[in-house]
Write a protein that holds these residues in place. Structure first.
Motif, PDB file in Angstrom:
ATOM      1  N   THR A   4      14.291  14.064  -2.746  1.00  0.00           N
ATOM      2  CA  THR A   4      15.231  14.741  -1.828  1.00  0.00           C
ATOM      3  C   THR A   4      15.424  16.236  -2.132  1.00  0.00           C
ATOM      4  OG1 THR A   4      17.139  14.273  -3.221  1.00  0.00           O
ATOM      5  CG2 THR A   4      16.555  12.585  -1.596  1.00  0.00           C
ATOM      6  N   HIS A  31      23.830  17.772  -2.226  1.00  0.00           N
ATOM      7  CA  HIS A  31      23.595  18.564  -1.007  1.00  0.00           C
ATOM      8  C   HIS A  31      22.122  18.959  -0.901  1.00  0.00           C
ATOM      9  CE1 HIS A  31      27.879  18.363  -0.283  1.00  0.00           C
ATOM     10  NE2 HIS A  31      27.969  18.444  -1.602  1.00  0.00           N
ATOM     11  N   CYS A  32      21.304  17.907  -0.945  1.00  0.00           N
ATOM     12  CA  CYS A  32      19.845  18.057  -1.077  1.00  0.00           C
ATOM     13  C   CYS A  32      19.221  18.864   0.062  1.00  0.00           C
ATOM     14  CB  CYS A  32      19.202  16.674  -1.110  1.00  0.00           C
ATOM     15  SG  CYS A  32      19.872  15.632  -2.412  1.00  0.00           S
TER      16      CYS A  32
END
Ligand code: SF4
Ligand code: SF4
Length: 187
Positions: free
Chosen positions: A168, A61-62
């Protein structure tokens, strides 16, 4: 963004028992492959006990998700709490996201000809419950944290074997494995 939810993985506590991975599969009744959560043994030489250190990983869930940037049909979205969602109906199975994600999180489902990934059990989060993997861990090696309000002491952003976090900015933190004391006996 006011919040960023993510996982805290305690590699000292993790037993490598696969309960988290199986709980994820049971929750969503997924095929044998893909595996939204995967438990990896640590093989890197610079860890103290490679035979008993594990990393349990899923989508991170960058903060700056590569999947979302490359998807041509906007199947990805990021919620206000930082969870990165993948819209199964929109997905056309082009697999660009599987090539862009450094962590192998989005995976191709051969049967459905679409990609899928961990959605951080957002329905449970919205009900105030823990994700299935977190609830299933017998030793509390997995936790959900809010990164903007998390005391980072004793944790690290990466470990040997984890891909480059600069691309990311993954929403994950690790409790690293402890290095045992060496006792030498002469004679
Ligand atoms: S881990 Fe991969 S799929 Fe998940 S948000 Fe980051 S880039 Fe996207
Ligand atoms: S359930 Fe907990 S101890 Fe078991 S593999 Fe997953 S994180 Fe490790």
């Amino acid at each position: 963004m006011s919040k960023q939810l993510g996982f805290l993985v305690d590699t000292e506590k993790c037993l490598g028992c696969f309960s988290c991975e199986m709980a994820c599969k049971n929750e969503y009744q997924t095929e044998v492959k893909p595996r939204w959560r995967r438990v990896y043994p640590q093989k890197e030489e610079n860890l103290p006990y490679p035979e008993r250190n594990f990393m349990s990983l899923a989508c991170n869930h960058c903060a700056d998700p590569a999947c979302l940037k490359v998807c041509p049909v906007k199947a990805y979205s990021k919620r206000e709490d930082g969870i990165v969602l993948h819209n199964h109906d929109r997905c056309i199975g082009c697999r660009l996201c599987t090539m862009a994600c450094p962590y192998g999180a989005p995976q191709y489902n051969e049967k459905e000809r679409k990609v899928e990934k961990c959605q951080l059990c957002y329905q449970k989060i919205d009900r105030g419950e823990e994700p299935a993997c977190v609830a299933a861990c017998p030793v509390e090696a997995l936790k959900i944290i809010e990164l903007n309000a998390f005391p980072s002491m004793g944790t690290v952003k990466s470990l040997p074997g984890f891909p480059n976090i600069g691309i990311t900015r993954p929403s994950i933190r690790f409790v690293p494995p402890r290095v045992g004391m060496q006792i030498r006996r002469d004679g």
